[in-house]
Write a protein that holds these residues in place. Structure first.
Motif, mmCIF file in Angstrom:
data_model
loop_
_atom_site.group_PDB
_atom_site.id
_atom_site.type_symbol
_atom_site.label_atom_id
_atom_site.label_comp_id
_atom_site.label_asym_id
_atom_site.label_seq_id
_atom_site.Cartn_x
_atom_site.Cartn_y
_atom_site.Cartn_z
ATOM 1 N N HIS A 1 -57.291 148.474 47.227
ATOM 2 C CA HIS A 1 -57.076 148.442 48.657
ATOM 3 C C HIS A 1 -55.567 148.411 49.243
ATOM 4 O O HIS A 1 -54.776 147.796 48.356
ATOM 5 N N GLU B 1 -53.603 130.890 50.739
ATOM 6 C CA GLU B 1 -54.750 132.047 49.810
ATOM 7 C C GLU B 1 -54.560 132.542 49.341
ATOM 8 O O GLU B 1 -53.279 133.398 49.648
ATOM 9 N N LEU C 1 -52.748 146.582 52.116
ATOM 10 C CA LEU C 1 -53.299 145.748 53.749
ATOM 11 C C LEU C 1 -52.591 145.523 54.350
ATOM 12 O O LEU C 1 -50.990 146.188 53.926
ATOM 13 N N ALA D 1 -53.629 137.487 59.525
ATOM 14 C CA ALA D 1 -54.499 138.224 60.036
ATOM 15 C C ALA D 1 -54.152 139.890 59.599
ATOM 16 O O ALA D 1 -52.647 139.852 59.211
ATOM 17 N N ARG E 1 -60.593 147.464 58.177
ATOM 18 C CA ARG E 1 -61.373 146.245 58.880
ATOM 19 C C ARG E 1 -60.746 145.286 58.162
ATOM 20 O O ARG E 1 -59.103 144.608 57.785
ATOM 21 N N LYS E 2 -60.819 144.785 60.022
ATOM 22 C CA LYS E 2 -60.307 143.401 59.935
ATOM 23 C C LYS E 2 -60.503 142.181 59.115
ATOM 24 O O LYS E 2 -61.279 142.051 58.900
ATOM 25 N N VAL E 3 -59.672 141.282 58.356
ATOM 26 C CA VAL E 3 -59.855 140.625 57.130
ATOM 27 C C VAL E 3 -58.250 138.889 57.571
ATOM 28 O O VAL E 3 -57.551 139.411 58.677
ATOM 29 N N SER E 4 -58.688 137.942 56.861
ATOM 30 C CA SER E 4 -57.735 137.016 57.153
ATOM 31 C C SER E 4 -58.180 136.150 56.563
ATOM 32 O O SER E 4 -58.681 135.801 56.086
ATOM 33 N N TYR E 5 -56.795 135.407 56.117
ATOM 34 C CA TYR E 5 -56.650 134.630 55.119
ATOM 35 C C TYR E 5 -56.274 133.453 55.227
ATOM 36 O O TYR E 5 -55.656 132.802 56.862
ATOM 37 N N LEU F 1 -54.159 136.953 48.416
ATOM 38 C CA LEU F 1 -54.424 137.821 49.417
ATOM 39 C C LEU F 1 -54.068 138.734 48.428
ATOM 40 O O LEU F 1 -55.429 140.184 48.075
ATOM 41 N N ARG G 1 -57.559 145.733 56.222
ATOM 42 C CA ARG G 1 -57.994 146.026 54.724
ATOM 43 C C ARG G 1 -58.189 147.589 54.952
ATOM 44 O O ARG G 1 -59.461 147.905 55.546
#
Length: 235
Positions: free
Chosen positions: A40, A29, A42, A95, A21-25, A31, A98
């Protein structure tokens, strides 16, 4: 560091993306945190991150800089009860995709040839770890060379779109140290700091200097670059 995603076919990349699934930081931040359980991986879609590791005194050392197409956290996922061996911090907006540990391991089982990519990744990390004792100046030079490689696109010269402060963050040194090294690089005709960017007139010369420093661990004996004019003696 070996770009894992570049080794995959289009079908394999699409299959891997579908499992996550898409994640953003945000910039700054974290990770992944050193010591956490690896549950998991990335895949970086866009942005830059730095990999850092703490020594026994709690001081952080820069291991590497990673960007688009690179895989993070896979070592802890393929080990039984594996934990993160280093922390990952966003150096820009990031972007990513995960992918849960079980899904990633199943993907590798379905594509056993990709284990070679994992082994190359481990080798790259071990080599980076050997450089933890770099002096601060060497870390800055390595960071500039790595960022230059990412933005050169095969051209003779390159523009690295980062400020001195950002480069200092990549190398985990003070802005003053980064400034001093960039002044040296200007004198050696390897790079020129301008407003919010660093101009590298000849990528080959900068890479040759960085490779020489990393092999000798001696910062002061830098080669003089061609400055981007005439025929570069390094090809």
């Amino acid at each position: 560091m070996t770009n894992f995603m570049a080794q995959l076919s289009t079908a394999e990349r699409n299959e891997l993306y579908r499992t996550g699934r898409k994640v953003s930081y945000r910039t700054g931040e974290m990770l992944m945190r050193e010591g956490d359980r690896g549950d998991h991986v990335l895949v970086i879609d866009s942005g830059d991150v730095k990999i850092v590791k703490s020594d026994v005194d709690g001081k952080e050392h820069l291991l590497n800089i990673c960007g688009s197409g690179e895989l993070l956290g896979e070592i802890a996922c393929v080990e039984e009860n594996g934990r993160r061996s280093a922390s990952v911090v966003a150096q820009s907006s990031v972007a990513a995709i995960r992918i849960a540990k079980d899904a990633f391991v199943r993907f590798l089982h379905d594509h056993p040839a990709l284990w070679l990519g994992i082994m190359r990744r481990v080798t790259a990390l071990l080599r980076a770890a050997e450089g933890q004792t770099d002096r601060k100046s060497i870390r800055v030079l390595r960071a500039v060379a790595t960022l230059t490689d990412r933005h050169s696109n095969g051209a003779r010269g390159a523009i690295v779109p980062y400020t001195q402060h950002t480069i200092a963050g990549f190398a985990h040194v003070s802005p003053m140290t980064a400034h001093r090294v960039l002044v040296d690089l200007k004198e050696w005709r390897l790079a020129f700091s301008q407003y919010r960017k660093v101009v590298v007139p000849c990528v080959r010369c900068l890479r040759a200097a960085a490779d020489d420093v990393m092999s000798t661990q001696i910062y002061g004996q830098i080669i003089i670059g061609c400055g981007g004019s005439g025929v570069c003696p390094r090809g």
